[in-house]
Design an enzyme around this catalytic site. Structure first.
Site, short mmCIF file in Angstrom:
data_model
loop_
_atom_site.label_atom_id
_atom_site.label_comp_id
_atom_site.label_asym_id
_atom_site.label_seq_id
_atom_site.Cartn_x
_atom_site.Cartn_y
_atom_site.Cartn_z
N ASP A 173 0.62 3.76 1.77
CA ASP A 173 -0.16 4.09 2.97
C ASP A 173 0.41 5.32 3.65
OD1 ASP A 173 -2.28 3.56 4.55
OD2 ASP A 173 -1.51 1.71 5.43
N GLN A 186 0.83 -1.20 0.00
CA GLN A 186 0.00 0.00 0.00
C GLN A 186 0.87 1.25 0.00
OE1 GLN A 186 -2.43 -0.77 3.58
NE2 GLN A 186 -4.20 -0.67 2.23
N LYS A 233 -15.21 7.10 5.69
CA LYS A 233 -14.20 7.28 4.64
C LYS A 233 -14.81 7.81 3.35
CE LYS A 233 -14.36 2.45 2.98
NZ LYS A 233 -13.57 1.22 2.74
#
Length: 648
Positions: free
Chosen positions: A384, A382, A466
């Site tokens: 991230d 990811q 989200k």
């Protein structure tokens, strides 16, 4: 009397128990004729449903977007009836609507074959032509079980037992045929229309349990019109041509094997593409003020319990126990590790926002049947990042993140981006008051950014609401990639704090952010979006030097070294093969540019430049060709930086 409110705000009073069809008829016969279903307070319902209380009502014609789900649901029932007419003794199990279509699982001793699908389709057309009305009957639970037991439908008995006590047991009929179903349906089988097709047959375990019987699943698709069906089938054909698994083989990018299910074996060319994505994102993050870190791949159970992952995400975690009886888990997410890094050393409000980024490898168990090339894996990287900030900084950070996210997608050729707002899921950590606060903060950020978004109820992360960024590719498919998540739960659970202006300890807000999402998945999406024809800056091999005759081998080596010295990812092909064979092979491998050299080019210091997909060739000096390719190979973020420097 009860009051019904229509979409335009008009109201009408009707007796309790009036059906939707009755209401439609009372307005006009033409409305009743074209209406196939209704929504009551936003929930789809049969037209024959009695309306018992005040409600917002909306009627749906067959051509309305809301009716598409019903077309597919009805088509599934028609397919099940067709199968049982053609193959008596076949048991019908479940048949839900799925994205772009439907399926039904059948229990039958003999396997279905693809050759039987046209026969089933023809029987479906017969049933649709009969135009039998759909009827719904609420029955006693034990009576329903007796009915299906007498019919030899053993799987239905288990489904009936699974219906919660107090919920209605509904049977839907279409003429003589009936099935256990929650509904709703349109008014008759004829409303399914002609825009359907059966696609494939697959195996599926009953209730998804590998210890239960294997059933036969028939997939189909259904649309409001034959033109819509043709467009979708064309999209499927295009998708097959663009399948990243096939292109990955042809381009020699990666492979999978049984010893490591759901894990990618990257080949040199594929890894060049993968690392180009990381280099791009690293440059962008550096410019945006992120600091890059790396956290452990494996951490002890106690940390995952404290974070909430063990309880809410434990089924997807890889766990091991060592000889000293300590239990560890491979990280399914990077966030707990980033909180530990934030906690190391005292932080002040002056240190915020602190933006921490990691290209972290995470590990999540997925059922083997769900794995799909790079698009669904068990081990992935990811891009991230986590932003630790104050509550007052949430809006500014999220607005900036949105701008950054959209600029990245533009650089990769995605201009059609939709945003979904996902709120609290059923399985979550934290109290409702905290969730109220987090959702309100994210909504303020969305409104401040002036974003249009779709509401996606119940699909937030277990720790916070989200935003999901959905990219539409070149053939009209949607892919969910990046996310922004506002988390007021995890920092407190893990003991993170900073010192506020008043000298007191305060919990930071944690904004989770991934732009590519999974780099493996984004790579697969990119390959399919571009059909393997990646832009030069991203192509794993940007150019190949190939010879016409062996007399040019030495010059080809020189050209190759010049390209490499200029920073281009180049290959050389000196094989004693005909040039047309070489051109076909490198075109299949999706190399954007071929520099063809022969005796004449060697004598003149030139190259013949041939672009993938073009029959044209352009003879250029080696210096000019290299300069042209170097300019084209500049990544878009560096082009923008150079343009800004020149403007300044």
């Amino acid at each position: 009397m009860i009051s019904l409110t229509f979409p335009d705000g008009a109201q009408r009073e009707v007796p309790p128990g009036t059906t939707g069809l009755g209401v439609a008829k009372s307005i006009s016969p033409s409305l009743a004729k074209r209406t196939v279903a209704m929504s009551l307070d936003g929930k789809l319902a049969d037209l024959a449903t009695p309306i018992k209380a005040d409600a917002a009502i909306k009627f749906h014609a067959r051509t309305d977007p809301e009716a598409l789900e019903l077309i597919r649901h009805d088509a599934a029932h028609v397919m099940a009836e067709a199968v049982q007419e053609l193959y008596p003794g076949t048991q019908v199990t479940i048949g839900p609507v799925i994205e772009n279509g439907f399926y039904y699982d059948f229990a039958r001793d003999e396997p279905f074959t693809p050759d039987e699908l046209p026969k089933i389709e023809e029987k479906m057309r017969e049933i649709i032509a009969r135009d039998r009305p759909f009827g719904c009957e609420i029955v006693d639970r034990e009576a329903a079980k007796r009915l299906f037991r007498d019919k030899g439908e053993d799987f239905k008995l288990e489904l009936i037992d699974a219906i919660p006590e107090g919920d209605d047991v509904k049977l839907y009929s279409q003429g003589e045929w009936l099935d256990l179903c929650r509904g709703p349906h349109m008014t008759s089988t004829g409303k399914v229309g002609k825009g359907f097709k059966l696609l494939k047959i697959a195996g599926a375990y009953w209730r998804g349990d590998s210890n239960r019987p294997m059933l036969q699943r028939i997939y189909g698709t259904a649309w409001a019109s034959e033109d819509d069906l043709k467009a979708y089938l064309h999209q499927l054909e295009e998708a097959e041509k663009r399948d990243h698994r096939r292109l990955g083989r042809e381009m020699d990018l990666f492979h999978f094997q049984e010893e490591a299910p759901g894990a990618v074996f990257w080949h040199p060319k594929g890894w060049a593409l993968f690392t180009a994505l990381i280099a791009y994102m690293r440059r962008r993050q550096d410019a945006w003020g992120y600091v890059e870190v790396n956290s452990p791949d494996m951490m002890e159970r106690s940390l995952w319990e404290q974070s909430g992952h063990w309880e809410k995400f434990g089924d997807h975690m890889y766990v091991t126990e060592t000889l000293d009886e300590r239990i560890y888990a491979c990280k399914p997410m990077n966030c707990p590790g980033h909180v530990q890094i934030f906690k190391h050393g005292l932080k002040s409000y002056r240190d915020l926002p602190l933006r921490i980024a990691e290209f972290g490898k995470v590990h999540r168990y997925e059922p083997s049947g769900a794995l799909h090339g790079l698009l669904r894996v068990r081990h992935f990287t990811q891009d991230d990042a986590h932003i630790f900030c104050t509550e007052d900084q949430i809006t500014e950070e999220c607005v900036t993140l949105n701008q950054q996210m959209l600029s990245i997608y533009r650089d990769f050729g995605f201009k059609n981006v939709r945003i979904k707002f996902s709120d609290r899921p059923e399985k979550r950590v934290g109290g409702d008051a905290v969730w109220d606060k987090a959702e309100a903060a994210l909504k303020r950020a969305v409104e401040a950014a002036g974003l249009n978004y779709e509401f996606n109820p119940g699909e937030g992360a277990f720790y916070g609401p989200k935003l999901e960024y959905v990219l539409r590719d070149a053939i009209g498919r949607d892919w969910q990639c990046g996310t922004i998540q506002v988390d007021l739960n995890l920092p407190g659970r893990l003991g993170a704090f900073y010192i506020g202006p008043d000298g007191e300890k305060k919990e930071p807000v944690m904004i989770h952010r991934a732009m590519f999402g999974s780099l493996e998945r984004f790579t697969g999406i990119l390959i399919e979006h571009h059909a393997g024809h990646l832009p030069l800056w991203l192509a794993p091999r940007q150019a190949v030097v190939t010879t016409i005759v062996s007399d040019a081998d030495a010059y080809a080596e020189t050209v190759f070294e010049v390209l490499r010295a200029a920073g281009l990812r180049a290959d050389i092909d000196l094989r004693n093969e005909k040039i047309n064979y070489k051109v076909r092979e490198h075109s299949m491998a999706k190399v954007p540019v071929m520099l063809v050299v022969g005796k004449r080019e060697a004598e003149e210091g030139t190259v013949s430049v041939r672009r993938m997909g073009s029959q044209d060739q352009k003879v250029m000096s080696l210096e000019a060709a290299v300069r042209m390719l170097v300019d084209e190979a500049v990544p878009p973020d560096l082009q923008a930086t150079a343009a800004g420097t020149k403007a300044a």
